[in-house]
Enzyme design. Structure first.
Site, PDB file in Angstrom:
ATOM      1  N   SER A   1       1.161  82.927  16.217  1.00  0.00           N
ATOM      2  CA  SER A   1       2.026  84.021  16.663  1.00  0.00           C
ATOM      3  C   SER A   1       2.819  84.744  15.588  1.00  0.00           C
ATOM      4  O   SER A   1       3.452  85.759  15.880  1.00  0.00           O
ATOM      5  CB  SER A   1       2.999  83.523  17.734  1.00  0.00           C
ATOM      6  OG  SER A   1       2.348  83.515  18.977  1.00  0.00           O
TER       7      SER A   1
ATOM      8  N   LYS B   1      13.299  87.241  16.560  1.00  0.00           N
ATOM      9  CA  LYS B   1      12.502  87.117  17.792  1.00  0.00           C
ATOM     10  C   LYS B   1      13.352  86.508  18.897  1.00  0.00           C
ATOM     11  O   LYS B   1      14.106  85.571  18.651  1.00  0.00           O
ATOM     12  CB  LYS B   1      11.284  86.237  17.505  1.00  0.00           C
ATOM     13  CG  LYS B   1      10.290  86.105  18.652  1.00  0.00           C
ATOM     14  CD  LYS B   1       9.122  85.198  18.255  1.00  0.00           C
ATOM     15  CE  LYS B   1       8.103  85.069  19.355  1.00  0.00           C
ATOM     16  NZ  LYS B   1       6.980  84.172  18.965  1.00  0.00           N
TER      17      LYS B   1
ATOM     18  N   SER C   1       2.493  86.183  19.583  1.00  0.00           N
ATOM     19  CA  SER C   1       3.550  86.607  20.476  1.00  0.00           C
ATOM     20  C   SER C   1       4.721  87.267  19.756  1.00  0.00           C
ATOM     21  O   SER C   1       5.570  87.879  20.390  1.00  0.00           O
ATOM     22  CB  SER C   1       4.084  85.400  21.281  1.00  0.00           C
ATOM     23  OG  SER C   1       4.590  84.435  20.374  1.00  0.00           O
TER      24      SER C   1
HETATM   25  N1  GLN Z   1      -1.592  82.977  21.210  1.00  0.00           N
HETATM   26  C1  GLN Z   1      -1.375  81.554  21.211  1.00  0.00           C
HETATM   27  C2  GLN Z   1      -0.964  81.116  22.591  1.00  0.00           C
HETATM   28  O1  GLN Z   1      -0.944  81.945  23.439  1.00  0.00           O
HETATM   29  C3  GLN Z   1      -0.334  81.201  20.221  1.00  0.00           C
HETATM   30  C4  GLN Z   1       1.032  81.592  20.651  1.00  0.00           C
HETATM   31  C5  GLN Z   1       2.064  81.250  19.632  1.00  0.00           C
HETATM   32  O2  GLN Z   1       1.764  80.969  18.472  1.00  0.00           O
HETATM   33  N2  GLN Z   1       3.294  81.216  20.068  1.00  0.00           N
HETATM   34  O3  GLN Z   1      -0.678  79.978  22.841  1.00  0.00           O
END
Ligand code: GLN
Length: 482
Positions: A171, A72, A147
């Site tokens: 994420s 990532k 994400s």
């Molecule tokens: N979707 C959650 C956020 O927007 C978690 C994102 C993540 O785990 N990086 O904060």
């Protein structure tokens, strides 16, 4: 096959690169592909296997030696841009590897490229990337989740054998669920965060996306362990995650708790049905199923978004155009800051910085940030009480299957709700895994989430592995050619 020399890493890497080339036009799972370097790594991995077979090495190379993987784009790999999906870091070239990347490199893994992500990992759909959204291999009109959407999509599309992601509120697990792959978020402190571009430092954790729980165990074995570069990384050596996978035992004696709170709040009927069927199967494999309560579940979401954004507002203060990232000159220093941040950050990142800064200001700190921290303790206590009664908690990873691109971009709250079942694990610092457990009527994958007490990854991986031995959801193909 690699050990025996029946296939070479060069062949595997070429196959992955061809697959990436064929699927990228419609998936957009990668921000950068480093084909040449990957081939170099593959050649040296093959060389190590040859030496091993000739008896020239005293130690067998790692089982990751020669295995192509993706990373990532919030994790640093030396001399390859790390953009975090942001204009701000478009040209940011790290001089060193993140610890997670370094450990894979030392094991001989091949780095195919850096995967797409919501900007600074803020999002649940990979639509907040300045490189455009990633599409779900199961249905290109839909999001892959986020994400770590690029990592999940590339594993599902079989462009890579596995990928690193990061999980601050879900994420890794949420995109794994939406793409039909296995997503493991280890306990906070299990894998070093050194070289990870920070979002919410008290939640951020490196995780893995793979096709099987066994692959997740292999990756975790390499990634986990103490690191003097990260003070929050626990100093204890990890256990052997793989030995219990080959035990013939079933799940007898294992108590699995089902929280009612994870079956309410907009859960699709089809998701509920398949997850309940998966739990029945776990019972058939010997586990004892019992109801439990996680009464603070509904407060987890507001607490998470207050704390995560507060931490983000502090972490992102460093992007001022002076030391990191792009710089937009103004007539004085102040205007340079303003111009840089105005053009460098996308709208969701700006929203988070504003919310987080607000929650930390004098006068609001006690009402928002401090209260959220107290709720965090209560959420953790819910889990402590539950784990006095059960060994593992099971439920759906997400309330729905993959949604259409654009469906939630105008309504941040709707987007935030897709993490409702994942983010409490980050508040408590406990490990979680999502694994494919069914399909809805549109042939979109459904994920089963298993949560365990802190540092009990081994238990989760064993349950997940037994489940995968008894099912074939993880072997279904998304037909990316459609
Ligand atoms: N979707 C959650 C956020 O927007 C978690 C994102 C993540 O785990 N990086 O904060």
């Amino acid at each position: 096959m690699l050990i025996a020399g029946d296939i070479s890493s060069v062949e595997l890497t070429e196959a992955c690169l061809r697959r990436i080339e064929a699927t990228e036009p419609y998936l957009n799972a990668f921000i950068s592909v480093s084909a040449e370097r990957a081939m170099q790594q593959a050649r040296s991995a093959d060389h190590a296997w040859v030496e091993w077979r000739r008896g020239k090495l005293t130690q067998q190379p790692s089982r990751l030696n020669g295995i192509p993987l993706a990373i990532k784009d919030v994790l640093c790999v030396a001399d390859i841009t790390a953009t975090a999906g942001s204009r701000m870091l478009e040209a940011f070239m790290p001089a060193y590897d993140a610890t997670a990347s370094a450990r894979l490199r030392a094991a001989g893994a091949v780095f195919l490229g850096k995967t797409n992500t919501d900007e600074f990992a803020m999002g649940s759909s990979t639509e907040n990337s300045c490189y455009g959204p990633t599409h779900n291999p199961w249905d290109q009109q839909r999001v892959p989740g986020g994400s770590s959407g690029g990592s999940a999509a590339s594993v599902a599309a079989k462009s890579t054998f596995g990928a690193l992601g990061t999980d601050t509120g879900g994420s890794v697990r949420q995109p794994a669920s939406l793409c039909g792959v296995v997503g493991l978020k280890p306990s906070y402190g299990r894998i070093s965060r050194f070289g990870l571009i920070a979002f919410g430092s008290s939640f951020d954790q490196v995780g893995t996306l793979t096709r099987t729980a066994e692959d997740a165990a292999i990756l975790l074995q390499t990634l986990a362990g103490p690191d003097t570069f990260d003070a929050t990384c626990v100093p204890t050596q990890p256990p052997n995650y793989l030995d219990s996978l080959s035990e013939p035992s079933d799940l007898s004696g294992l108590r699995i708790g089902i929280p009612n709170e994870h079956f309410v709040g907009g859960v699709d009927a089809e998701v509920e049905k398949q997850v309940r069927a998966a739990i029945k199967l776990l019972a058939k494999l010997g586990a004892e199923i019992m109801p439990i309560r996680l009464p603070r579940t509904e407060h987890a979401l507001p607490a998470y978004y207050l704390i995560a954004n507060a931490e983000a507002s502090a972490n992102l203060a460093r992007y001022d155009g002076i030391r990191y990232g792009q710089r937009q000159h103004g007539k004085d220093l102040w205007e340079t800051y303003v111009n840089t941040r105005k053009t460098g950050f996308g709208p969701e990142v700006k929203r988070r910085i504003m919310l987080g800064t607000y929650a930390l200001t004098t006068g609001y700190y006690d009402d928002y940030y401090l209260r959220a921290q107290k709720v965090r303790t209560l959420v953790k206590q819910d889990f402590d009480t539950a784990f006095d009664q059960v060994d593992v908690i099971a439920g759906p990873t997400t309330p729905t299957t993959a949604f259409k691109l654009g469906a939630k971009t105008e309504d941040p709250l709707q987007m935030y709700l897709s993490d409702i079942f994942t983010l409490s694990a980050n508040l408590a610092g406990i490990p979680g895994v999502s694994l494919p457990c069914g399909m809805d009527e549109n042939r979109l994958p459904i994920g089963l989430q298993l949560l365990g007490p802190a540092f009990k990854e081994k238990r989760l991986l064993k349950v997940a592995h037994k489940f995968q031995l008894a099912t074939d959801w993880h072997q279904q193909d998304p037909l990316v050619e459609n």
